[in-house]
Design a protein around this motif. Structure first.
Motif, PDB file in Angstrom:
ATOM      1  N   LYS A 268       0.166  11.616   5.502  1.00  0.00           N
ATOM      2  CA  LYS A 268      -0.830  10.857   6.267  1.00  0.00           C
ATOM      3  C   LYS A 268      -0.168  10.091   7.413  1.00  0.00           C
ATOM      4  O   LYS A 268      -0.704  10.035   8.518  1.00  0.00           O
ATOM      5  CB  LYS A 268      -1.544   9.868   5.343  1.00  0.00           C
ATOM      6  N   ILE A 269       0.968   9.526   7.118  1.00  0.00           N
ATOM      7  CA  ILE A 269       1.706   8.813   8.159  1.00  0.00           C
ATOM      8  C   ILE A 269       2.135   9.791   9.249  1.00  0.00           C
ATOM      9  O   ILE A 269       2.041   9.501  10.438  1.00  0.00           O
ATOM     10  CB  ILE A 269       2.949   8.121   7.557  1.00  0.00           C
ATOM     11  N   ASP A 270       2.570  10.971   8.813  1.00  0.00           N
ATOM     12  CA  ASP A 270       3.021  11.976   9.781  1.00  0.00           C
ATOM     13  C   ASP A 270       1.875  12.390  10.693  1.00  0.00           C
ATOM     14  O   ASP A 270       2.069  12.578  11.890  1.00  0.00           O
ATOM     15  CB  ASP A 270       3.574  13.210   9.048  1.00  0.00           C
ATOM     16  N   ARG A 271       0.697  12.495  10.126  1.00  0.00           N
ATOM     17  CA  ARG A 271      -0.457  12.903  10.918  1.00  0.00           C
ATOM     18  C   ARG A 271      -0.769  11.814  11.946  1.00  0.00           C
ATOM     19  O   ARG A 271      -1.014  12.102  13.118  1.00  0.00           O
ATOM     20  CB  ARG A 271      -1.642  13.121   9.980  1.00  0.00           C
ATOM     21  N   LEU A 272      -0.731  10.575  11.465  1.00  0.00           N
ATOM     22  CA  LEU A 272      -0.986   9.452  12.360  1.00  0.00           C
ATOM     23  C   LEU A 272       0.042   9.454  13.495  1.00  0.00           C
ATOM     24  O   LEU A 272      -0.286   9.237  14.656  1.00  0.00           O
ATOM     25  CB  LEU A 272      -0.900   8.152  11.559  1.00  0.00           C
TER      26      LEU A 272
ATOM     27  N   LEU B 154       0.858  -1.172   0.000  1.00  0.00           N
ATOM     28  CA  LEU B 154       0.000   0.000   0.000  1.00  0.00           C
ATOM     29  C   LEU B 154       0.896   1.223   0.000  1.00  0.00           C
ATOM     30  O   LEU B 154       1.754   1.367   0.858  1.00  0.00           O
ATOM     31  CB  LEU B 154      -0.861  -0.041   1.259  1.00  0.00           C
ATOM     32  N   LYS B 155       0.679   2.097  -0.952  1.00  0.00           N
ATOM     33  CA  LYS B 155       1.473   3.319  -0.975  1.00  0.00           C
ATOM     34  C   LYS B 155       0.666   4.408  -0.314  1.00  0.00           C
ATOM     35  O   LYS B 155      -0.476   4.639  -0.674  1.00  0.00           O
ATOM     36  CB  LYS B 155       1.766   3.717  -2.414  1.00  0.00           C
ATOM     37  N   VAL B 156       1.246   5.060   0.660  1.00  0.00           N
ATOM     38  CA  VAL B 156       0.517   6.086   1.389  1.00  0.00           C
ATOM     39  C   VAL B 156       1.350   7.350   1.357  1.00  0.00           C
ATOM     40  O   VAL B 156       2.570   7.305   1.428  1.00  0.00           O
ATOM     41  CB  VAL B 156       0.293   5.663   2.864  1.00  0.00           C
ATOM     42  N   GLU B 157       0.703   8.469   1.244  1.00  0.00           N
ATOM     43  CA  GLU B 157       1.419   9.736   1.272  1.00  0.00           C
ATOM     44  C   GLU B 157       2.079   9.901   2.632  1.00  0.00           C
ATOM     45  O   GLU B 157       1.489   9.563   3.655  1.00  0.00           O
ATOM     46  CB  GLU B 157       0.417  10.868   1.110  1.00  0.00           C
TER      47      GLU B 157
ATOM     48  N   GLN C  83       7.752   1.482  12.962  1.00  0.00           N
ATOM     49  CA  GLN C  83       8.088   0.451  11.975  1.00  0.00           C
ATOM     50  C   GLN C  83       7.697   0.896  10.572  1.00  0.00           C
ATOM     51  O   GLN C  83       8.400   0.639   9.604  1.00  0.00           O
ATOM     52  CB  GLN C  83       7.359  -0.862  12.292  1.00  0.00           C
ATOM     53  N   VAL C  84       6.529   1.565  10.493  1.00  0.00           N
ATOM     54  CA  VAL C  84       6.063   2.033   9.187  1.00  0.00           C
ATOM     55  C   VAL C  84       7.073   3.002   8.597  1.00  0.00           C
ATOM     56  O   VAL C  84       7.373   2.976   7.417  1.00  0.00           O
ATOM     57  CB  VAL C  84       4.675   2.693   9.309  1.00  0.00           C
ATOM     58  N   ARG C  85       7.592   3.850   9.448  1.00  0.00           N
ATOM     59  CA  ARG C  85       8.513   4.869   8.942  1.00  0.00           C
ATOM     60  C   ARG C  85       9.947   4.373   8.763  1.00  0.00           C
ATOM     61  O   ARG C  85      10.779   5.087   8.220  1.00  0.00           O
ATOM     62  CB  ARG C  85       8.505   6.078   9.891  1.00  0.00           C
TER      63      ARG C  85
ATOM     64  N   VAL D  49      -0.648   1.780  23.781  1.00  0.00           N
ATOM     65  CA  VAL D  49      -0.071   2.974  23.181  1.00  0.00           C
ATOM     66  C   VAL D  49       1.389   2.743  22.808  1.00  0.00           C
ATOM     67  O   VAL D  49       1.849   3.142  21.739  1.00  0.00           O
ATOM     68  CB  VAL D  49      -0.224   4.183  24.130  1.00  0.00           C
ATOM     69  N   GLU D  50       2.098   2.035  23.680  1.00  0.00           N
ATOM     70  CA  GLU D  50       3.506   1.779  23.359  1.00  0.00           C
ATOM     71  C   GLU D  50       3.628   0.923  22.109  1.00  0.00           C
ATOM     72  O   GLU D  50       4.500   1.131  21.269  1.00  0.00           O
ATOM     73  CB  GLU D  50       4.202   1.094  24.543  1.00  0.00           C
ATOM     74  N   GLU D  51       2.707  -0.045  21.978  1.00  0.00           N
ATOM     75  CA  GLU D  51       2.734  -0.870  20.766  1.00  0.00           C
ATOM     76  C   GLU D  51       2.400  -0.057  19.529  1.00  0.00           C
ATOM     77  O   GLU D  51       2.980  -0.242  18.468  1.00  0.00           O
ATOM     78  CB  GLU D  51       1.767  -2.048  20.901  1.00  0.00           C
ATOM     79  N   MET D  52       1.432   0.847  19.715  1.00  0.00           N
ATOM     80  CA  MET D  52       1.062   1.715  18.592  1.00  0.00           C
ATOM     81  C   MET D  52       2.262   2.541  18.140  1.00  0.00           C
ATOM     82  O   MET D  52       2.540   2.674  16.948  1.00  0.00           O
ATOM     83  CB  MET D  52      -0.049   2.681  19.018  1.00  0.00           C
ATOM     84  N   GLN D  53       2.934   3.063  19.136  1.00  0.00           N
ATOM     85  CA  GLN D  53       4.087   3.903  18.831  1.00  0.00           C
ATOM     86  C   GLN D  53       5.160   3.093  18.096  1.00  0.00           C
ATOM     87  O   GLN D  53       5.740   3.553  17.113  1.00  0.00           O
ATOM     88  CB  GLN D  53       4.653   4.428  20.149  1.00  0.00           C
ATOM     89  N   ASP D  54       5.339   1.871  18.573  1.00  0.00           N
ATOM     90  CA  ASP D  54       6.313   1.003  17.949  1.00  0.00           C
ATOM     91  C   ASP D  54       5.897   0.699  16.509  1.00  0.00           C
ATOM     92  O   ASP D  54       6.712   0.723  15.588  1.00  0.00           O
ATOM     93  CB  ASP D  54       6.394  -0.293  18.766  1.00  0.00           C
TER      94      ASP D  54
END
Lengths: 82, 780
Positions: B400-404, B394-397, B458-460, B449-454
């Motif tokens: 959008k990732i930065d906002r997340l 999946l290609k994402v701008e 990973q995405v980045r 939350v820690e998992e979310m952050q992790d």
């Protein structure tokens, strides 16, 4: 290394692709070599052949492949008659 | 599947997507030159990419599409809805091929016939294109145009040098003269005319001639400037087959002495030119389909399909053939196919191959009963590009990732409010039960939350190979230009770091490599004289150490001579005479990071103008990294970059001063000590102390912030002293008190506040208050 310079002789080995043209041209322009040795050369890209023909670069040794040599000999002969 | 192929598939899907979008846009505004150019570029790139792999069928169709778009771009062909339909259909075919490639189910030969058919349909539109205008023709090279005017061998020979004429005149009957004039831009299409010519067999004489007698100035290595000539015994059909991809750039002349003045009759040339073996193959396929339809009395839909295929091919077939009748039935179509085939020379050669192909397919497959069947294989190929199987990637701008990531950052901060709340429940409302429950809930939320952050990290994350992969080419090119021999070793390409860190590294690393190649490594002669191996070694190693990425660039070149560096720095007024004496060798070589420093006696275009190394250092510092340089004269240089894995979360220590709290990045803190007031010495106006045998200058945070209050002492009359790193020096910062170390999301200060270098930024705390983060680099 497909391109080696020993003294004033540039030795081309194996298959010389189009990306080498600019490099060879740069070295030729700076007069880093004055003849080329093709004894280890299997194929020259058109762009390299063009350099040899256009600038009448003397060939020190011809390649072993007869077709390639035929082409080079006749083309060089013609370019020198110009 | 290898990475390159995977990338090709992903990119091609994107290109196909944008091509269909552009085509649709173009239908809305057919005059929009920008869209046309964009469209041409997409098709061109896609074709070029497909040429990297052995996908000849794909390349063939795309080549035809490219030629078509080229004409549209030059306004020689009007864009029409029909043209768009055909292009879309062809792109669907390409998309289908791509799906097959992705599914590992691609067999080039199986699709060649269909590809030829698609290409033929596209080229059908080309026939109606206007020839290039005289102005354009004149801009081509003169020799080319001269030849275009003449048909005869005699005229052609007349403009060749005498030597060539003599050489050719030795050959007579049975020989053909081939003249290949590659277009100037052909190298960019991945063509190698010389190779193509060398592959000709039965060659009696051959040569390459410059198109003009003058070498163009400036000489462009990437423009083809040669004409190729060959005399061969091959037949016209074999030659046509050999030059099938460049038909329009090749001319053949028969050297038969009797008819020397007239070239091969136009009709013959046309037959040979147009009846590409692929066409013959299609015709034969149609013939077999018709035979079967008639034998089994199969569905009428097949006849309709065959008619459509044939009518598409019709324009490519010599004019002498009678036109197809729209109401033709199977026998008439069959007769027509036979007639056309009879004219083809290359008929027999391929018959057997095609027959074998057809037989191997089950007949029921071909005679599939389908009333709306509107073209052979359409059921398979008729899909629109949009329907292609959903890609796994999946290609994402990035925004959008930065906002997340920002939102996750906020939730990290928001969850920190829960412990405050728990304390409040206990202290203020006396409800210990409630407090415990809040804390239990907090533990759950905290884990998630820690998992979310992790996960978002990973995405980045991306591997450093993203920037390393261009180095082999870069190093090779630079080394060649400099006439040096270099062996490049790359280790640890799979090491990952945050995308922004990786991206910020690209330029500094290129600077470093260039510097190593230009100034570090010696030429072959110098190396041999120094008793080293002829080829220099350049090693790049990436590895992860705790929460940092370390990249080491080493070479075994001449190293950096500290005495030269010191002298140069002094000459350039970068250091005083006193420093010149005092600097250690290790300190001296660090001077290459100083702005405006360049030791290269000759400024080359490779390493820039001495701005390189300070730019490197600034770029690395900006992302929170450090640079270490060590070098030994004659042995080599080693540069080590240490970078944070991610910039998102910053670890800070909270300190207090005058009842306010401030954060200081942990990676800059050396230690915290309690300093007795008696240990503070005054040298002039400056407070200092001696800590572990080292003089440390002291600064009061209140004083730095302009607060007119002395720092507080604790009950034992001791200062709270924070030892921090500032510009490579160690500095003592006196504060009122130390508090805990926390993770924060560092936000740069907005607007005018951002120009205050004293603050690195701000962060939101769990209780909703704002914490200002200090920048110790500005303390001194």
């Amino acid at each position: 290394m497909s391109i080696q310079r020993r003294g004033k002789v540039l030795k081309l080995n194996g298959v010389i692709g189009v990306e080498d043209a600019e490099i060879i041209y740069a070295q030729f322009e700076q007069q880093l070599f004055n003849k080329i040795d093709l004894s280890g050369c299997e194929h020259l890209h058109s762009a390299i052949l063009q350099l040899i023909v256009a600038f009448k670069i003397p060939i020190h040794k011809y390649p072993p492949a007869s077709t390639l040599t035929e082409w080079l000999r006749s083309s060089v002969l013609l370019s020198q008659s110009h | 599947m290898n990475a390159l192929l995977q990338q090709f598939i992903n990119e091609s899907r994107d290109f196909l997507q944008s091509i269909s979008e552009l085509l649709l846009q173009l239908e809305q505004s057919p005059q929009d030159q920008q869209i046309i150019v964009e469209l041409f570029r997409s098709v061109h790139t896609l074709k070029g990419n497909s040429g990297l792999f052995e996908f000849t069928a794909m390349t063939k169709v795309l080549h035809a599409a490219e030629d078509l778009m080229d004409k549209v771009r030059d306004s020689r062909l009007a864009f029409s809805a029909e043209l768009a339909d055909q292009l879309l259909d062809s792109m669907d075919f390409v998309a289908d091929l791509l799906d097959r490639v992705a599914a590992n189910d691609y067999q080039n030969d199986a699709h060649m016939a269909r590809a030829a058919q698609e290409a033929a349909k596209l080229r059908q539109f080309l026939a109606s294109a206007q020839p290039s205008t005289p102005v354009q023709a004149a801009s081509n090279n003169a020799a080319h145009e001269d030849i275009a005017k003449t048909d005869g061998l005699a005229d052609f020979l007349a403009q060749l040098p005498t030597l060539v004429q003599q050489a050719i005149s030795q050959f007579g009957d049975g020989y053909l003269l081939v003249n290949y004039q590659p277009e100037a831009e052909c190298f960019f299409k991945g063509e190698d005319p010389f190779y193509l010519m060398q592959q000709l067999t039965d060659v009696a004489w051959s040569a390459a001639l410059p198109t003009t007698n003058l070498v163009r100035d400036p000489y462009d290595c990437y423009q083809s400037q040669l004409d190729y000539l060959a005399v061969t015994r091959l037949s016209m059909a074999q030659l046509t087959e050999h030059f099938r991809y460049v038909t329009e750039q090749v001319r053949f002349f028969s050297l038969c002495p009797a008819t020397q003045d007239s070239p091969i009759s136009q009709a013959e040339v046309a037959t040979v030119h147009n009846l590409d073996p692929a066409f013959v193959e299609i015709l034969q396929t149609q013939q077999l389909i018709l035979d079967q339809q008639m034998a089994n009395n199969g569905p009428q839909g097949i006849v309709v399909a065959v008619y459509r295929t044939l009518s598409a091919l019709q324009l490519q077939i010599p004019r002498q053939t009678p036109p197809l009748q729209p109401d033709a039935n199977a026998p008439t179509l069959l007769a027509w196919v036979r007639q056309v085939l009879a004219q083809s020379e290359s008929h027999d050669a391929v018959t057997e191959v095609v027959a074998a192909d057809i037989v191997s397919e089950s007949p029921s497959d071909i005679a599939e009963p389908n009333a709306e069947h509107d073209g052979v294989g359409d059921a398979r190929f008729g899909r629109r590009a949009e329907d292609s199987a959903a890609a796994k990637v999946l290609k994402v701008e990035q925004s959008k990732i930065d906002r997340l990531m920002d939102l996750i950052g906020e939730i990290v901060v928001a969850k920190n409010a829960l412990p405050y709340l728990a304390n409040k429940a206990e202290d203020q409302f006396g409800n210990r039960e409630m407090s415990r429950e809040i804390k239990a809930q907090y533990a759950v939320i905290n884990r998630i939350v820690e998992e979310m952050q992790d996960a978002i990290m990973q995405v980045r994350m991306m591997p450093v190979s993203f920037i390393f992969q261009r180095f082999p080419r870069l190093v090779r090119d630079i080394a060649r230009k400099l006439g040096k021999e270099v062996e490049l070793q790359i280790h640890g390409e799979q090491t990952e770091a945050d995308k922004s860190i990786i991206e910020s590294l690209a330029d500094p690393l290129i600077h470093i490599l260039r510097n190593s190649l230009d100034h570090g490594l010696e030429t072959v002669e110098e190396r041999e004289a120094a008793g080293k191996s002829a080829s220099g070694l350049l090693r790049i190693r990436a590895s992860q150490e705790a929460d940092r990425v370390v990249i080491v660039i080493e070479d075994d070149g001449r190293g950096i001579d500290p005495s030269i560096i010191k002298r140069k720095a002094w000459e350039k007024n970068l250091i005083t005479e006193e420093q010149l004496e005092k600097l250690t060798d290790q300190e001296a070589i660090q001077l290459i990071f100083a702005a405006g420093f360049s030791t290269a006696a000759q400024v080359t275009d490779l390493s820039g103008r001495g701005v390189g190394m300070d730019v490197v250092k600034t770029a690395v510092l900006r992302v929170g990294g450090t640079v270490q340089l060590s070098s030994e004269v004659g042995k080599g240089t080693r540069l080590s970059l240490s970078l944070p894995l991610s910039m998102a979360v910053t670890n800070v220590m909270v300190v207090g001063s005058d009842q306010q709290i401030f954060g200081i990045p942990m990676d800059l803190i050396v230690e915290t000590v309690r300093l007795p007031i008696s240990a503070v010495r005054h040298i002039k106006q400056q407070m200092t102390t001696i800590l572990r045998g080292r003089i440390i200058p002291l600064r009061s945070l209140n004083h730095l912030l302009g607060i007119e209050k002395p720092q507080l002492l604790n009950d034992e009359q001791e200062y709270a002293l924070l030892v921090v790193k500032s510009h490579g020096e160690v500095l003592g910062l006196i504060v009122d008190d130390f508090f805990e170390v926390i993770d924060i999301i560092l936000k740069p200060l907005p607007g005018e506040l951002g120009k205050m270098p004293f603050y690195a930024g701000s962060a939101l705390l769990g209780d909703g208050s704002v914490l200002l983060i200090l920048n110790p680099q500005e303390f001194s």
